[in-house]
Design a protein around this motif. Sequence first.
Motif, PDB file in Angstrom:
ATOM      1  N   GLY A   1       5.255   8.807  -5.026  1.00 21.04           N
ATOM      2  CA  GLY A   1       4.268   7.776  -4.794  1.00 21.04           C
ATOM      3  C   GLY A   1       3.680   7.194  -6.068  1.00 21.04           C
ATOM      4  O   GLY A   1       3.544   5.973  -6.208  1.00 21.04           O
ATOM      5  N   LEU A   2       3.321   8.067  -7.013  1.00 22.81           N
ATOM      6  CA  LEU A   2       2.728   7.577  -8.259  1.00 22.81           C
ATOM      7  C   LEU A   2       3.753   6.851  -9.119  1.00 22.81           C
ATOM      8  O   LEU A   2       3.434   5.844  -9.755  1.00 22.81           O
ATOM      9  CB  LEU A   2       2.108   8.738  -9.039  1.00 22.81           C
TER      10      LEU A   2
ATOM     11  N   HIS B   1      11.869  11.290  -6.577  1.00 24.24           N
ATOM     12  CA  HIS B   1      12.088  10.367  -7.688  1.00 24.24           C
ATOM     13  C   HIS B   1      13.160   9.325  -7.323  1.00 24.24           C
ATOM     14  O   HIS B   1      12.969   8.118  -7.532  1.00 24.24           O
ATOM     15  CB  HIS B   1      12.510  11.148  -8.924  1.00 24.24           C
ATOM     16  N   GLN B   2      14.267   9.787  -6.764  1.00 22.84           N
ATOM     17  CA  GLN B   2      15.349   8.871  -6.394  1.00 22.84           C
ATOM     18  C   GLN B   2      14.916   7.919  -5.285  1.00 22.84           C
ATOM     19  O   GLN B   2      15.221   6.715  -5.313  1.00 22.84           O
ATOM     20  CB  GLN B   2      16.572   9.669  -5.951  1.00 22.84           C
ATOM     21  N   MET B   3      14.200   8.447  -4.298  1.00 26.05           N
ATOM     22  CA  MET B   3      13.740   7.602  -3.199  1.00 26.05           C
ATOM     23  C   MET B   3      12.758   6.539  -3.691  1.00 26.05           C
ATOM     24  O   MET B   3      12.796   5.386  -3.241  1.00 26.05           O
ATOM     25  CB  MET B   3      13.085   8.461  -2.115  1.00 26.05           C
ATOM     26  N   ALA B   4      11.862   6.928  -4.599  1.00 24.10           N
ATOM     27  CA  ALA B   4      10.906   5.966  -5.152  1.00 24.10           C
ATOM     28  C   ALA B   4      11.630   4.834  -5.867  1.00 24.10           C
ATOM     29  O   ALA B   4      11.280   3.651  -5.707  1.00 24.10           O
ATOM     30  CB  ALA B   4       9.947   6.679  -6.101  1.00 24.10           C
TER      31      ALA B   4
ATOM     32  N   VAL C   1       0.848  -1.193   0.000  1.00 27.09           N
ATOM     33  CA  VAL C   1       0.000   0.000   0.000  1.00 27.09           C
ATOM     34  C   VAL C   1       0.883   1.242   0.000  1.00 27.09           C
ATOM     35  O   VAL C   1       1.818   1.351   0.805  1.00 27.09           O
ATOM     36  CB  VAL C   1      -0.936   0.020   1.222  1.00 27.09           C
ATOM     37  N   ILE C   2       0.589   2.161  -0.907  1.00 32.02           N
ATOM     38  CA  ILE C   2       1.330   3.417  -1.020  1.00 32.02           C
ATOM     39  C   ILE C   2       0.371   4.559  -0.703  1.00 32.02           C
ATOM     40  O   ILE C   2      -0.690   4.684  -1.326  1.00 32.02           O
ATOM     41  CB  ILE C   2       1.903   3.595  -2.438  1.00 32.02           C
ATOM     42  N   ILE C   3       0.738   5.389   0.254  1.00 34.24           N
ATOM     43  CA  ILE C   3      -0.088   6.526   0.652  1.00 34.24           C
ATOM     44  C   ILE C   3       0.493   7.794   0.032  1.00 34.24           C
ATOM     45  O   ILE C   3       1.599   8.208   0.360  1.00 34.24           O
ATOM     46  CB  ILE C   3      -0.144   6.690   2.184  1.00 34.24           C
ATOM     47  N   GLY C   4      -0.245   8.391  -0.885  1.00 31.77           N
ATOM     48  CA  GLY C   4       0.212   9.624  -1.525  1.00 31.77           C
ATOM     49  C   GLY C   4       0.582   9.405  -2.977  1.00 31.77           C
ATOM     50  O   GLY C   4       1.496   8.629  -3.267  1.00 31.77           O
ATOM     51  N   GLY C   5      -0.124  10.087  -3.874  1.00 31.06           N
ATOM     52  CA  GLY C   5       0.127   9.930  -5.305  1.00 31.06           C
ATOM     53  C   GLY C   5       0.875  11.092  -5.913  1.00 31.06           C
ATOM     54  O   GLY C   5       0.584  11.511  -7.042  1.00 31.06           O
ATOM     55  N   GLY C   6       1.847  11.627  -5.183  1.00 27.59           N
ATOM     56  CA  GLY C   6       2.681  12.689  -5.732  1.00 27.59           C
ATOM     57  C   GLY C   6       3.735  12.123  -6.666  1.00 27.59           C
ATOM     58  O   GLY C   6       3.618  11.000  -7.160  1.00 27.59           O
ATOM     59  N   ALA C   7       4.788  12.894  -6.884  1.00 27.87           N
ATOM     60  CA  ALA C   7       5.831  12.473  -7.827  1.00 27.87           C
ATOM     61  C   ALA C   7       6.409  11.115  -7.454  1.00 27.87           C
ATOM     62  O   ALA C   7       6.477  10.202  -8.289  1.00 27.87           O
ATOM     63  CB  ALA C   7       6.940  13.527  -7.871  1.00 27.87           C
TER      64      ALA C   7
ATOM     65  N   ALA D   1       9.143   5.401   4.147  1.00 29.88           N
ATOM     66  CA  ALA D   1       8.697   6.781   3.921  1.00 29.88           C
ATOM     67  C   ALA D   1       9.632   7.398   2.885  1.00 29.88           C
ATOM     68  O   ALA D   1      10.857   7.210   2.955  1.00 29.88           O
ATOM     69  CB  ALA D   1       8.717   7.590   5.215  1.00 29.88           C
ATOM     70  N   ILE D   2       9.060   8.101   1.915  1.00 30.09           N
ATOM     71  CA  ILE D   2       9.864   8.718   0.857  1.00 30.09           C
ATOM     72  C   ILE D   2       9.379  10.125   0.578  1.00 30.09           C
ATOM     73  O   ILE D   2       8.265  10.512   0.939  1.00 30.09           O
ATOM     74  CB  ILE D   2       9.809   7.890  -0.456  1.00 30.09           C
ATOM     75  N   GLY D   3      10.237  10.906  -0.062  1.00 26.81           N
ATOM     76  CA  GLY D   3       9.872  12.261  -0.450  1.00 26.81           C
ATOM     77  C   GLY D   3       9.947  13.245   0.697  1.00 26.81           C
ATOM     78  O   GLY D   3      10.655  13.040   1.689  1.00 26.81           O
ATOM     79  N   ASP D   4       9.146  14.312   0.584  1.00 34.00           N
ATOM     80  CA  ASP D   4       9.209  15.400   1.550  1.00 34.00           C
ATOM     81  C   ASP D   4       8.775  14.990   2.952  1.00 34.00           C
ATOM     82  O   ASP D   4       9.126  15.668   3.926  1.00 34.00           O
ATOM     83  CB  ASP D   4       8.322  16.561   1.080  1.00 34.00           C
ATOM     84  N   CYS D   5       7.990  13.924   3.083  1.00 29.64           N
ATOM     85  CA  CYS D   5       7.516  13.530   4.410  1.00 29.64           C
ATOM     86  C   CYS D   5       8.519  12.640   5.140  1.00 29.64           C
ATOM     87  O   CYS D   5       8.270  12.209   6.263  1.00 29.64           O
ATOM     88  CB  CYS D   5       6.166  12.832   4.321  1.00 29.64           C
ATOM     89  N   ALA D   6       9.658  12.358   4.499  1.00 37.50           N
ATOM     90  CA  ALA D   6      10.691  11.514   5.118  1.00 37.50           C
ATOM     91  C   ALA D   6      11.881  12.356   5.546  1.00 37.50           C
ATOM     92  O   ALA D   6      12.294  13.274   4.834  1.00 37.50           O
ATOM     93  CB  ALA D   6      11.145  10.440   4.130  1.00 37.50           C
TER      94      ALA D   6
END
Length: 447
Positions: free
Chosen positions: A16-17, A348-351, A8-14, A325-330
Motif C-alpha cells: 500500500g505505501l 511488492h509485485q502486486m503494487a 484511495v488506498i486502504i492500508g499502508g503496509g509494504a 485488492a493487493i497483498g495478503d488480503c487478496a
Amino acid sequence: MQNEPKIVIIGGGAGGLELATRLGNTLGKRKKARIHLVDSNPTHLWKPLLHEVATGSLDSDIDEVSYLSHAYKHHFHFHIGKMDGLDREQKHILLAPMFDDKGEEIKPARSLSYDLLVIAIGSQTNDFGTPGAAEHCAFLDSRHQADAFHQRLINTYLRLSSQVEEREVEQSETKTNKPKDNIVLTVGIVGAGATGVELAAELHNTTALLQAYGLKLNADNLKVTIIEAGPRVLPALPARISSAVVTDLKTLNIDIRTDTRITKVTKEGFETADGELIQADIRVWAAGVKAPEFLKDIGGLESTRTNQLVVTPSLQTTLDDAIYAIGDCASYTQENGLRIPPRAQSAHQMASHVYKNIRRTLEDKPLQHYIYKDHGSLVSLSRYSTVGSLMGNLMGKSTMIEGRAARIVYISLYRMHQMALHGWFRTALIIFSGRINRIIRPRLKLH
C-alpha cells in the motif's frame, strides 16, 4: 472519470505505501489524480522486521516511517483511521471513530469518497479459534504488539537475572557448591513458518547480548520450543532448506515439535491433541494467516473463508472493477491452480502491477494480467545463519543459498523496499546513518 480522479488506498503496509508513493510521485505531483492513503497507525514499519522489534534487535523508533511526513514529501494525502464499511453504490468508504487511551474521541466517524479504491490491508495471525490462544498468547501482527512483547521480554529477563543473582548470593553465604535446579525462561512458539523460526533464533541472540551487557544470563537460562502441526518446519520452502534450518536451530538447543497439534492454551502453556502440556512462561502464536474479519463480504464483495477478497487476473475484485485488492488480503488463483503466497515480494509485485493498471485505466488502455514471479525465500536465524532459495520459478528450479551471501541478499530485500519509498540517494543515507548507529548505539534496545 473526472479530470482529477480520486484514488484511495486502504492500508499502508509494504504494498500500500509503495503504491501510494509511486502514484504520488507521478500522478499526484502533476495534479493528474488525488492520491489518498488510509491507515490506522501513524507510522509504517516493514512487517518482516517485527520479530526483530519484538526481541530488541531493531529499534522501531529509528526505522519507522511517518505517514504524514512521507505523504508531504511524495504528494499524497494521509488519513489516520480504520476502515469500518464500504458503500459501493455511493463510492465511499466508512472510517470508524478514533479514541485515545482515556476513551476520549480523537477523530469522529467519517467517510471518504473514491473513484478508484485499492484495498491493501494485509493479514493477521490466524489462531483457528483455538481456546485460550487470544487470551494467553502474544501475536506479532503490528508494531504495537511487537513493542509490547519487547517490553514484557526485557522485564522478564531482568526478573530472571535477579533470581539468578540471588541464588548465587545464597550459595555464597551458605558456602555450598551443591547444584540446584537451573532457573529457566520457557518460551513456546506455535508455528514453524518464517516468523516462528526467526523469532526463536533472535531470542537466543537477545539472551547472549543481555549477558554481554552484564545480566546474569546464559543460554542455559532459556528454553525455546517451536510447535508445528505439520510434518516439518518451513513447510512453504523446499525440504532441503527446512533440513538445513533444523540443523542450525538444534545447535542453539531449540526444541522442535512437529506433528503436534495444539487444542488449548492456558497460563501454564500449550495442551496438545495427545493430552500433553508443553509448559511455556511466554507463549507466542505465529501459525496461519487470515485477512481482517471486517473484510468478510464487505460491500457485498466476494471473499474467501479466510476473509481475503477474490480478485481477477487484473487484480480487480470480481464484483467491482473500481476496486482493487493487493497483498495478503487478496486471493488470486494462478493458471497453475496455486494461490499467491502471503509474502512481502507478492505485495511488492502486486503494487507495481496495480500502479500500471491504474495508469492504463486513466489512459483508456486495456488492463494487463498479473503474473506472479517467485524470486525465492530467505530465512534469517539472527547472527547465527541465513538460509533460503533464490530464483524460484523464474528458472524452473530453486538454488539453495546460505551463509554470508544469503545474509546479504536477505538485507537487500529490505533495501529494495526502502528504495521504493525513498529513492536510492535517501536509502544510501539511511544505510550510512545505520552504520553510524551501530557504533554509537547499543546493539540491543534495552528499554
